[in-house]
Design an enzyme around this catalytic site. Structure first.
Site, PDB file in Angstrom:
ATOM      1  N   SER A   2       0.828  -1.215   0.000  1.00 19.81           N
ATOM      2  CA  SER A   2       0.000   0.000   0.000  1.00 19.81           C
ATOM      3  C   SER A   2       0.860   1.261   0.000  1.00 19.81           C
ATOM      4  CB  SER A   2      -0.944   0.006   1.203  1.00 19.81           C
ATOM      5  OG  SER A   2      -0.208   0.014   2.396  1.00 19.81           O
ATOM      6  N   GLY A  14      -0.387  21.518  14.399  1.00 20.74           N
ATOM      7  CA  GLY A  14      -0.151  20.201  15.012  1.00 20.74           C
ATOM      8  C   GLY A  14       1.306  19.911  15.310  1.00 20.74           C
ATOM      9  N   TYR A  35      -3.374   9.446  13.864  1.00 18.16           N
ATOM     10  CA  TYR A  35      -2.197   8.576  13.693  1.00 18.16           C
ATOM     11  C   TYR A  35      -1.512   8.352  15.045  1.00 18.16           C
ATOM     12  CZ  TYR A  35       2.797   7.760  13.322  1.00 18.16           C
ATOM     13  OH  TYR A  35       4.064   7.273  13.550  1.00 18.16           O
ATOM     14  N   SER A  73       6.102   5.461  18.471  1.00 20.37           N
ATOM     15  CA  SER A  73       6.606   6.751  18.003  1.00 20.37           C
ATOM     16  C   SER A  73       6.713   7.722  19.162  1.00 20.37           C
ATOM     17  CB  SER A  73       5.618   7.294  16.972  1.00 20.37           C
ATOM     18  OG  SER A  73       5.872   8.652  16.719  1.00 20.37           O
ATOM     19  N   LYS A 119      -1.043   4.868  17.776  1.00 19.88           N
ATOM     20  CA  LYS A 119       0.164   4.355  18.438  1.00 19.88           C
ATOM     21  C   LYS A 119      -0.069   4.227  19.945  1.00 19.88           C
ATOM     22  CE  LYS A 119       2.573   3.834  14.754  1.00 19.88           C
ATOM     23  NZ  LYS A 119       2.779   2.459  14.253  1.00 19.88           N
TER      24      LYS A 119
HETATM   25  C1  UD1 Z   1       5.889  13.269  12.901  1.00 22.72           C
HETATM   26  C2  UD1 Z   1       5.845  12.563  14.227  1.00 22.72           C
HETATM   27  C3  UD1 Z   1       6.464  11.199  14.137  1.00 22.72           C
HETATM   28  C4  UD1 Z   1       5.863  10.434  13.008  1.00 22.72           C
HETATM   29  C5  UD1 Z   1       6.083  11.189  11.725  1.00 22.72           C
HETATM   30  C6  UD1 Z   1       5.437  10.421  10.596  1.00 22.72           C
HETATM   31  C7  UD1 Z   1       5.974  14.091  16.141  1.00 22.72           C
HETATM   32  C8  UD1 Z   1       6.846  14.781  17.117  1.00 22.72           C
HETATM   33  N1  UD1 Z   1       6.578  13.316  15.245  1.00 22.72           N
HETATM   34  O1  UD1 Z   1       7.205  13.637  12.746  1.00 22.72           O
HETATM   35  O2  UD1 Z   1       6.250  10.507  15.324  1.00 22.72           O
HETATM   36  O3  UD1 Z   1       6.442   9.159  12.928  1.00 22.72           O
HETATM   37  O4  UD1 Z   1       5.457  12.459  11.843  1.00 22.72           O
HETATM   38  O5  UD1 Z   1       5.300  11.161   9.457  1.00 22.72           O
HETATM   39  O6  UD1 Z   1       4.762  14.216  16.166  1.00 22.72           O
HETATM   40  N2  UD1 Z   1       9.261  20.566   8.275  1.00 22.72           N
HETATM   41  C9  UD1 Z   1       9.431  21.718   7.538  1.00 22.72           C
HETATM   42  N3  UD1 Z   1       9.128  21.687   6.202  1.00 22.72           N
HETATM   43  C10 UD1 Z   1       8.652  20.564   5.587  1.00 22.72           C
HETATM   44  C11 UD1 Z   1       8.479  19.399   6.353  1.00 22.72           C
HETATM   45  C12 UD1 Z   1       8.790  19.433   7.697  1.00 22.72           C
HETATM   46  O7  UD1 Z   1       9.860  22.737   8.053  1.00 22.72           O
HETATM   47  O8  UD1 Z   1       8.365  20.614   4.387  1.00 22.72           O
HETATM   48  C13 UD1 Z   1       9.623  20.581   9.687  1.00 22.72           C
HETATM   49  C14 UD1 Z   1       8.458  20.279  10.622  1.00 22.72           C
HETATM   50  O9  UD1 Z   1       7.758  21.421  10.957  1.00 22.72           O
HETATM   51  C15 UD1 Z   1       9.188  19.627  11.792  1.00 22.72           C
HETATM   52  C16 UD1 Z   1      10.411  18.964  11.170  1.00 22.72           C
HETATM   53  O10 UD1 Z   1      10.564  19.564   9.889  1.00 22.72           O
HETATM   54  O11 UD1 Z   1       9.640  20.635  12.649  1.00 22.72           O
HETATM   55  C17 UD1 Z   1      10.232  17.474  10.996  1.00 22.72           C
HETATM   56  O12 UD1 Z   1       9.001  17.224  10.339  1.00 22.72           O
HETATM   57  P1  UD1 Z   1       8.603  15.785   9.785  1.00 22.72           P
HETATM   58  O13 UD1 Z   1       9.728  15.199   9.030  1.00 22.72           O
HETATM   59  O14 UD1 Z   1       7.280  15.906   9.113  1.00 22.72           O
HETATM   60  O15 UD1 Z   1       8.466  14.900  11.103  1.00 22.72           O
HETATM   61  P2  UD1 Z   1       7.614  15.142  12.444  1.00 22.72           P
HETATM   62  O16 UD1 Z   1       6.428  15.978  12.182  1.00 22.72           O
HETATM   63  O17 UD1 Z   1       8.546  15.538  13.501  1.00 22.72           O
END
Ligand code: UD1
Length: 334
Positions: free
Chosen positions: A35, A293, A150, A125, A154
């Site tokens: 998937s 979030g 999600y 997680s 967990k």
């Molecule tokens: C979240 C969850 C994690 C989960 C994962 C699955 C939390 C703390 N973590 O990770 O448990 O397994 O999702 O998808 O809830 N960012 C940017 N620009 C982007 C993408 C991300 O600035 O385009 C920043 C986000 O704001 C964050 C960091 O990068 O501060 C990491 O983001 P991401 O890789 O999406 O992971 P989490 O949200 O931490």
């Protein structure tokens, strides 16, 4: 024999774990319904490990098909990866997540009970901590209401596992897995527009995305961007093998939760700057608004993993970001 059922074994973390299992003389029995991955990952795994692998295209909610696998193979333990993981999608389609992640776990556990299999490593997680009161966060910290369905799957998953007293469970709470296998034959395969930071960075560097947006620069952190604990997927895979050893050496264990992170918190800008430096690439990015979030800062106290599993992260941020980029480059030639 040492047959280990790996649900979701062709996914990002599952595939890297299959490689580590084989290195440690286990026989993985992979189930995956494709998937969120491709069949080709199986061929790539066979090429990395030089092993013919057992694979079944089975949905984790299909109890009948699952039972047949347990009948065919004497399973010693299960590593359960098969679940949906996109935070934003889970807000839009909560039932998709509750049905797949919770029904899938229940189906798996009842099949294990029927077949007298009690050993399980669960993919949890750091999202179960919500916004922690302080970091580094250890396993005794209260779990707060998760920010998404999600995250709740967990939390509920851990509750179910803890209630099932016939089980010997290790629940690994992953922080932020990034990176790829050094062979560049397996890595993260985001379908569509990536949600996660590092796949978005590598796709931007490759010209697939025009620009990366940094989600917020007004957080209470040293440079205003969010802090996470990024962990190399190969180190994370190794933690699963060590969790199997723990389970074997502690047959009376019921339920243990263990953080898997490096213990280092890094900001989004630190990740971007290091990516640019180690790969000698200029990234097109700009600062945008906060993403709803998002947790402001969370990183692991990983001392329990060292104490209980004898595990600690070996690979540094350079190895994470160079392997991620090499993996992205290899996708061009697919
Ligand atoms: C979240 C969850 C994690 C989960 C994962 C699955 C939390 C703390 N973590 O990770 O448990 O397994 O999702 O998808 O809830 N960012 C940017 N620009 C982007 C993408 C991300 O600035 O385009 C920043 C986000 O704001 C964050 C960091 O990068 O501060 C990491 O983001 P991401 O890789 O999406 O992971 P989490 O949200 O931490």
């Amino acid at each position: 024999m040492r047959n280990i059922l790996v649900t979701g074994g062709l996914g990002y973390i599952g595939s890297h774990t299959v490689v580590e299992l084989i290195k440690n003389n286990y026989t993985p029995i992979i189930i995956d319904n494709l998937s969120n991955t491709e069949f080709e990952v199986l061929e790539r795994l066979e090429s990395i490990t030089n092993t013919k692998l057992n694979y079944y295209n089975i949905d984790i909610c299909n109890g009948k098909a699952l039972s047949e696998v347990f009948t065919k193979h004497q399973i010693e333990a299960v590593i359960h990866f098969a679940a949906f993981k996109a935070v934003g999608e889970s807000v839009e389609q909560p039932l998709k997540y509750y049905i797949n992640n919770i029904n899938g776990l229940n189906t798996l556990l009842s099949t294990m009970e029927t077949n007298n299999v009690k050993n399980i490593v669960f993919s949890s997680s750091c999202t179960v901590y919500g916004e922690p009161d302080s970091s580094p966060v250890n396993e005794t910290a209260a779990t707060k209401r998760a920010n998404s369905p999600y995250g709740r799957t967990k939390q509920i998953g851990e509750d179910i596992l803890q209630d099932c007293k016939f089980l010997n469970t290790v629940s690994l709470r992953y922080f932020n897995p990034i990176g790829a296998h050094p062979s560049s034959k397996i890595g993260e395969l985001p379908l569509g527009i990536p949600n996660n930071l590092v796949p978005f960075i590598t796709q931007t560097a490759a010209g697939i995305r025009e620009k990366l947006t940094v989600f917020g620069s007004d957080y209470n952190t040293k440079d205003g961007t969010c802090i996470r604990d990024y962990i190399h997927v190969v180190d994370l895979a190794d933690a699963h093998v060590k969790a199997l050893t723990f389970i074997k050496e502690n047959p009376e264990n019921k339920f243990e939760v263990i953080n898997i992170g490096t213990g280092n918190g890094l900001t989004v800008l630190e990740i971007i700057n290091t990516f640019e430096k180690v790969n000698n690439i200029k990234l097109n990015y700009s600062i945008g608004p906060r993403r709803p979030g998002d947790v402001e800062k969370v990183w692991a106290d990983a001392s329990k993993a060292k104490l209980k599993l004898g595990w600690e992260a070996q690979l540094d941020l350079t190895e994470m970001l160079v392997s991620s980029w090499n993996w992205q480059l290899s996708l061009k030639n697919k």
